[in-house]
Design an enzyme around this catalytic site. Sequence first.
Site, mmCIF file in Angstrom:
data_model
loop_
_atom_site.group_PDB
_atom_site.id
_atom_site.type_symbol
_atom_site.label_atom_id
_atom_site.label_comp_id
_atom_site.label_asym_id
_atom_site.label_seq_id
_atom_site.Cartn_x
_atom_site.Cartn_y
_atom_site.Cartn_z
ATOM 1 N N GLN A 194 0.825 -1.203 0.000
ATOM 2 C CA GLN A 194 0.000 0.000 0.000
ATOM 3 C C GLN A 194 0.865 1.261 0.000
ATOM 4 O OE1 GLN A 194 -2.561 0.063 3.389
ATOM 5 N NE2 GLN A 194 -4.224 1.042 2.259
ATOM 6 N N HIS A 198 1.245 3.804 -3.488
ATOM 7 C CA HIS A 198 0.623 5.129 -3.423
ATOM 8 C C HIS A 198 1.521 6.250 -3.937
ATOM 9 C CE1 HIS A 198 -2.784 3.327 -1.480
ATOM 10 N NE2 HIS A 198 -3.410 4.456 -1.640
ATOM 11 N N LEU A 375 -6.017 -3.086 -11.346
ATOM 12 C CA LEU A 375 -5.765 -4.440 -10.852
ATOM 13 C C LEU A 375 -5.057 -4.467 -9.507
ATOM 14 C CD1 LEU A 375 -2.577 -5.533 -11.151
ATOM 15 C CD2 LEU A 375 -3.156 -5.539 -13.565
ATOM 16 N N TYR A 376 -4.426 -3.334 -9.145
ATOM 17 C CA TYR A 376 -3.654 -3.307 -7.902
ATOM 18 C C TYR A 376 -4.512 -2.981 -6.679
ATOM 19 C CZ TYR A 376 1.287 -3.853 -6.647
ATOM 20 O OH TYR A 376 2.498 -4.343 -6.224
ATOM 21 N N HIS A 379 -7.255 -4.975 -1.706
ATOM 22 C CA HIS A 379 -7.853 -4.831 -0.372
ATOM 23 C C HIS A 379 -8.187 -6.141 0.335
ATOM 24 C CE1 HIS A 379 -7.908 -0.856 -2.080
ATOM 25 N NE2 HIS A 379 -7.986 -0.386 -0.861
ATOM 26 N N GLY A 517 -0.257 -8.246 -14.421
ATOM 27 C CA GLY A 517 0.348 -7.333 -13.444
ATOM 28 C C GLY A 517 1.865 -7.273 -13.539
ATOM 29 N N SER A 521 4.598 -4.097 -13.675
ATOM 30 C CA SER A 521 5.452 -3.928 -12.522
ATOM 31 C C SER A 521 6.933 -3.912 -12.921
ATOM 32 C CB SER A 521 5.151 -5.070 -11.542
ATOM 33 O OG SER A 521 6.179 -5.215 -10.618
#
Length: 599
Positions: A194, A198, A375-376, A379, A517, A521
């Site tokens: 997280q 961000h 997609l990220y 949660h 993903g 990345s």
Amino acid sequence: MCRLWGALLLLGMLLSPSATSGPVNPCCSFPCQHKGVCVRTGASGYECDCTRTGYYGTDCAVPEFWTRIHDAVRPSPAFYHFILTHFRWFWDVINNTFIRDTLMRLVLTMRANLIPSPPTYNSKYGYLSWESYANLSYFTRVLPPVPTDCPTPMGTKGPSQLPDPKLVAERLLLRRTFRPAPQGTNLMFAFFAQHFTHQIFKTSGKMGHGFTRALGHGVDLGHIYGDNLERQHQLRLFRDGMLKYQIVNGEMYPPSVVDAPVHMIYPAHVPPEARLAVGQEVFGLLPGLMMFATLWLREHNRVCALLKEEHPTWDDEQLFQTARLILIGETIKIVIEDYVQHLSGYYLQLKFDPELLFGAQFQYHNRIAVEFNQLYHWHPLMPDTFRIRGEEYSYEQFIYNTSMLTDYGVEALVEAFSNQRAGQIGGVPNIHRNLLKVAIGVIEESRLLRLQSFNEYRKRFNLKPYTSFQELTGDEETALALEELYGDIDAVEFYPGMLVEKAPPRAIFGESMVEIGAPFSLKGLLGNPICSPEYWKPSTFGGETGFQLVKTTTLRSLVCRNLKATAKEGTAEEEECPYVAFWVPDTALEAESPERKEL
Ligand SMILES: *[C@@H]1O[C@H](CO)[C@@H](O)[C@H](O)[C@H]1NC(C)=O
Ligand SMILES: *[C@@H]1O[C@H](CO)[C@@H](O)[C@H](O)[C@H]1NC(C)=O
Ligand SMILES: *[C@@H]1O[C@H](CO)[C@@H](O)[C@H](O)[C@H]1NC(C)=O
């Protein structure tokens, strides 16, 4: 009277879609295969541009000779995933040979090649344009939006009105009972994810969906230094390159907004003295985010002190800028060798070594895509409650708790988060009720942005589209629910598809999350300028000391050398360091599932 009715009828006909639309836009059915580009021609025609796709024909469906050979021998992603996650003895041998480098290079180039570079479309432009290339405020996207004049939101497939996002989230994603991630993934991992993401996912509130405020489009550490120069300056001490800080209980923490007046998001009742000021304005939300912010703040100031010792003539600016580059390198190192290593479950030991790509064709450039952002949303990682030193905290107690970090200190939180398991991300409904609104927001956003279907994205990333709901989910009940909601497998939306896809044994999510993903990345990590031949040398990092930090930092070393950091003295002793990792200790895992065995 009669004429009035006639006029109304005519008006009604003009307004209803069936009366206004001419022939259906042929690109709505996505006829061009294998990344061919659909272009409308004439009143109702289309052409597929198959240039350099390896295919030809009206719809780029016919393989050229070499493509045919290549397709015939290429193993499926499921196959090589199996090999990479089994046969530990084999990988123990490979890890220590040059084959490790060869495979790592292959992983990097194969993945990164799936990402267009320079970037192509964005949410406004479904065709190449200078505006789309040059305007950094847009998130880019790999597939163009579904054209606005299509019969259904997904093009031609599925219902003309998609199911209520709330219903989708409640039926497919809502957690009934907490399902821990396999391989012992813990909250340390969840908060790192997280915290790290961000810096790149900052949807612009003002400009709207499809726009970002993170103009660095990559690992620029904007979450530590702020996403603009003014914010950075407020956070800096302007002495010896350091960032502002405060000392609480003898330890270094971020300053409050009283000393570093930057905008931070906190509930109204939190007084300014209790509002910690860091690069990312949302990090007051969770003590886990502020804990990582504190660790990186200590690391930055520690690195500045090291640099100053070696370069007493350097001014504040050069110390600051060089420390930032070192921290960017340390971050990428940790992300590849600790974070992605754990996430992948690979027995191949991953390696952060930019030199692997020096002989390959590779663009040192990156643009964050809206699909990557979608997609990220992981949660499901979040637990039901948070356990620290024998206490159990609810979301209400944990969220915006500004005293928890300093009450417990960094060490206790590291220990707690390293020992508590995080949730499985895909393949089971696992989003806590308190967070379900986030998933609903993701689905709503994808509709506003007219994201193409899950299956179209599978095709774009060289995966076979699913042909049935059962094949996608691997279980009857979810398949039935999905079918009721979407009707057609080709109408399943991107994010829900990602989360309901069956996960292989011991994997935290399904194949698509990995195959779609990972390219975003790895391209983002290795596309960083510090990985380029021009930058990747000791002088960039202030000499051999800084370069070594970049090459050797691990999650554990980062944490351990910053646990006891105060303003003056530097590092903590290794022996004093608690358990730090992205997974819970093996003993805890074995106690939970004694049948866990190594192959
Ligand atoms: C980028 O595009 C948006 C939307 O058209 C516009 O408001 C903004 O000014 C553009 N940014 C630049 C730097 O041109
Ligand atoms: C090979 O790498 C994997 C993944 O990092 C690791 O689990 C394994 O212990 C390594 N083996 C050796 C001999 O280094
Ligand atoms: C915040 O955390 C502390 C423990 O550090 C706890 O005592 C306190 O009750 C929490 N605050 C709220 C509002 O729940």
